[in-house]
Design a protein around this motif. Structure first.
Motif, PDB file in Angstrom:
ATOM      1  N   LYS A 201       8.564 -10.758  -6.141  1.00 14.60           N
ATOM      2  CA  LYS A 201       7.248 -10.961  -6.747  1.00 14.60           C
ATOM      3  C   LYS A 201       6.507 -12.105  -6.072  1.00 14.60           C
ATOM      4  O   LYS A 201       5.298 -11.998  -5.788  1.00 14.60           O
ATOM      5  CB  LYS A 201       7.413 -11.248  -8.236  1.00 14.60           C
ATOM      6  N   THR A 205       2.962 -11.320  -4.172  1.00 13.31           N
ATOM      7  CA  THR A 205       1.737 -11.783  -4.831  1.00 13.31           C
ATOM      8  C   THR A 205       1.188 -13.079  -4.259  1.00 13.31           C
ATOM      9  O   THR A 205       0.173 -13.579  -4.740  1.00 13.31           O
ATOM     10  CB  THR A 205       1.974 -11.970  -6.338  1.00 13.31           C
ATOM     11  N   ARG A 207      -0.914 -15.621  -2.322  1.00  8.95           N
ATOM     12  CA  ARG A 207      -2.267 -15.546  -1.751  1.00  8.95           C
ATOM     13  C   ARG A 207      -2.267 -15.937  -0.276  1.00  8.95           C
ATOM     14  O   ARG A 207      -2.990 -15.355   0.527  1.00  8.95           O
ATOM     15  CB  ARG A 207      -3.206 -16.452  -2.545  1.00  8.95           C
ATOM     16  N   TRP A 233       3.504  -3.411  -7.344  1.00 12.01           N
ATOM     17  CA  TRP A 233       2.340  -4.139  -6.849  1.00 12.01           C
ATOM     18  C   TRP A 233       1.321  -3.169  -6.267  1.00 12.01           C
ATOM     19  O   TRP A 233       1.390  -1.979  -6.552  1.00 12.01           O
ATOM     20  CB  TRP A 233       2.800  -5.195  -5.832  1.00 12.01           C
ATOM     21  N   GLN A 237       0.231  -2.191  -0.350  1.00 14.69           N
ATOM     22  CA  GLN A 237       1.124  -3.225   0.171  1.00 14.69           C
ATOM     23  C   GLN A 237       2.408  -2.624   0.724  1.00 14.69           C
ATOM     24  O   GLN A 237       2.992  -1.706   0.147  1.00 14.69           O
ATOM     25  CB  GLN A 237       1.480  -4.220  -0.932  1.00 14.69           C
TER      26      GLN A 237
END
Length: 275
Positions: A201, A205, A207, A233, A237
């Motif tokens: 995760k 995720t 940035r 997600w 991706q």
């Protein structure tokens, strides 16, 4: 679930407690963008795979090559690797590859400071970058010694950890980035094994995509042999053969008279370049 990373009890307890610019969906490009030399063509496999604590014997691997599984993950090194590997040699790699197996190299490196257990190697905020670089160099040396050539992936094993601790999470990503950068400098592709509640995760995720792995092997024990139907997600991706999914653990199976306890994986990603 086999004991190749942590004890069965510890992994369940911790999991239960966890509540190069890499562009999403550009896994292959991400692996090649930072290397000055030409990258070998990526070798991929799509189908069922398994991982287990110690590499099985050549005889067992031949007996298990029935068509159900086509790939096997092997633990090539790391101070936190859970089992000795008496079978895992360059000769073993050559023989099982010639049999038709695809191999997935995994390296059990430093573990999070907010993880559980007394791991021999734990990272901290101050050591994350140096440990990542050191472990990457070791991973490349071990992969090379086994005959897994440049262009192969190495998946960094990041066991579950308690999320919500910002400094711990930042340290994990610092370590991952340093490890990945070290791999790519030697023309090895970067991947990460982690849980959908923690390591995977955090990577998916983040940035800031700098130096994150281009391949993601996510642990989600839902019994579903898929890399798409339960992908948690964005659909864009890690596309283009960049995913693995560990969907079942501690499956005791017998094939050709050889019994092995394995974790099951759905695979659609790069595998080692051998031969």
């Amino acid at each position: 679930m086999s004991s190749h990373r942590q004890s069965k009890k510890r992994r369940y307890v911790v999991w239960a407690a966890t509540g190069t610019a890499v562009v999403a969906g550009a896994g292959i490009a991400a692996q090649t963008s930072t290397a000055a030399t030409a990258w070998p063509a990526q070798r991929t496999y799509t189908g069922r795979a398994f991982d287990t604590c110690a590499a099985p014997s050549v005889q067992a691997m031949k007996a298990w090559h029935t068509g159900f599984y086509g790939a096997a993950a092997v633990y090539i090194g790391g101070r936190n690797r859970g089992c000795a590997q008496p079978n895992l040699t360059a000769s073993w790699v050559r023989t099982v590859s010639a049999t038709g197996w695809k191999l997935v190299p995994i390296y059990v490196g430093a573990q999070p400071p907010c993880g559980s257990g007394g791991n021999p190697e734990k990272l901290t905020a101050s050591t994350a970058a140096s440990l990542g670089a050191k472990d990457a160099a070791d991973a490349v040396a071990r992969a090379t010694a086994l005959g897994m050539r440049a262009g192969s992936p190495v998946y960094l094993d990041m066991e579950p950890y308690v999320t919500g601790n910002t400094s711990c999470g930042d340290a994990v990503l610092t370590y991952v980035r340093a490890f990945d950068k070290g791999l790519r400098a030697k023309t090895y592709r970067a991947g990460l094994y982690g849980f959908t509640s923690s390591g995977a995760k955090a990577v998916a995720t983040a940035r800031n995509r700098t130096d994150l792995p281009g391949n993601l092997w996510y642990a989600l024990w839902d019994g579903r042999n898929t890399t798409t139907g339960d992908w948690p997600w964005g659909a864009g991706q890690y596309t283009g053969h960049s995913r693995g999914h560990q969907y079942m653990v501690n499956s005791k199976e017998t094939r050709g008279g050889h019994t092995i306890t394995v974790d099951r994986d759905a695979w659609d990603g790069p595998v080692a370049i051998t031969g």
